[in-house]
Design an enzyme around this catalytic site. Structure first.
Site, mmCIF file in Angstrom:
data_model
loop_
_atom_site.group_PDB
_atom_site.id
_atom_site.type_symbol
_atom_site.label_atom_id
_atom_site.label_comp_id
_atom_site.label_asym_id
_atom_site.label_seq_id
_atom_site.Cartn_x
_atom_site.Cartn_y
_atom_site.Cartn_z
ATOM 1 N N SER A 100 -111.730 32.838 -68.307
ATOM 2 C CA SER A 100 -112.367 34.147 -68.185
ATOM 3 C C SER A 100 -112.517 34.502 -66.714
ATOM 4 O O SER A 100 -112.736 33.619 -65.872
ATOM 5 C CB SER A 100 -113.755 34.141 -68.843
ATOM 6 O OG SER A 100 -114.426 35.361 -68.599
ATOM 7 N N TYR A 145 -121.991 30.770 -69.700
ATOM 8 C CA TYR A 145 -120.597 31.126 -70.006
ATOM 9 C C TYR A 145 -119.727 30.994 -68.759
ATOM 10 O O TYR A 145 -118.639 30.405 -68.803
ATOM 11 C CB TYR A 145 -120.548 32.556 -70.544
ATOM 12 C CG TYR A 145 -119.174 32.998 -70.989
ATOM 13 C CD1 TYR A 145 -118.615 32.523 -72.173
ATOM 14 C CD2 TYR A 145 -118.435 33.897 -70.221
ATOM 15 C CE1 TYR A 145 -117.355 32.931 -72.581
ATOM 16 C CE2 TYR A 145 -117.179 34.305 -70.621
ATOM 17 C CZ TYR A 145 -116.643 33.827 -71.808
ATOM 18 O OH TYR A 145 -115.387 34.234 -72.202
#
Length: 267
Positions: free
Chosen positions: A129, A142
């Site tokens: 990501s 995250y």
């Protein structure tokens, strides 16, 4: 001979988009789901796999090898989002996120490497990501799990190149998928010190996902990587400003970059 592609988490979202795109291009594609029997009308054969369970991972890989006698490409796509002030996220949820986003992909790589080494060829693509390149407020867990997978990719790619194997990663920005529905949200608690700031940030994050790019862009980049003679280690896919934020982090002083992020999130 068509290459055999193995995609974790291919029942929906980016994994499904990649799988169907590669299937249409003539590849032999297998996906995974924790509960394949509950996935209706999948164009991709789905094997049962829980990325948090090492036994489940090795069983699925063995099943695929028994069917096709090879694995040419592993796409580590299965992942889960998590949001919240770090102070208020239960430790079990933090551990679950790392089990899914980091330890699961590591175990999947361990499971396919002996077969790829025997073939003297193989490609592993880790879906990370853009958030993994920076610590984002209320997305710290995250960012950390995806950032760790980026570094693992760099290290392992050097370890396995002599066997004819390459490991790379693709870092997506915001895409129009159902990830927001599946991620863990720490509740916005009334009276919390973070009630206002986290509430606003959570609404902004959901808006970005809802208006995100077409997952087909990810599929097109993955195909490009599969066909590359010498794939790069890092690929970024997303809106210009999302990718440019990585450049800014590299060139700006830390405090200046932090102020930009805080202004963006209205903190």
């Amino acid at each position: 001979m068509s290459k055999v592609i193995f995609i974790t988490g291919a029942s929906s979202g980016i994994g499904k988009a990649i799988g169907e795109y590669l299937l249409d291009k003539g590849y032999i594609v297998y996906g995974t789901s924790r509960n394949p029997e509950k996935v209706l009308n999948s164009r991709i054969p789905l094997l049962a796999l829980d990325v948090r369970n090492a036994t489940s991972i090795h069983k699925a890989v063995s099943e695929l090898i028994a069917k096709e006698n090879r694995i040419d490409v592993l796409i580590n796509n299965a992942g889960v989002g998590i949001t919240g002030p770090l102070e208020e996220i239960p430790s079990d949820e933090i551990k679950n996120n790392f089990e899914t986003n980091l330890f699961g992909p590591i175990e999947a790589m361990k499971a396919v490497l002996p077969q790829m080494r025997q073939q003297k060829s193989g490609l592993i693509i880790n879906i990370t990501s853009i958030a993994g390149y920076m610590g984002l407020p209320f997305r710290g867990v995250y960012s950390a799990s995806k950032g760790a997978l980026e570094l693992i990719t760099e290290a392992m790619n050097m370890e396995v190149q002599s066997f004819g194997i390459r490991i790379t990663n693709v870092a997506p920005g915001d895409f129009a998928t159902n990830i927001a529905a599946g991620r863990y949200h720490a509740p916005v608690m009334e009276g919390s010190a973070y009630e206002k700031t986290y509430g606003m940030t959570l609404a902004m994050m959901n808006e970005h996902v809802d208006s995100g790019s077409d997952p087909k862009q990810m599929a097109e980049v993955v195909l490009k990587i599969i066909n590359a003679k010498k794939p790069k280690i890092h690929y970024k896919v997303g809106a210009f400003m999302q990718k440019f934020s990585i450049v800014l982090k590299r060139i700006l002083p830390d405090t200046v970059y932090e102020r930009l992020l805080m202004k963006h999130y209205k903190l």
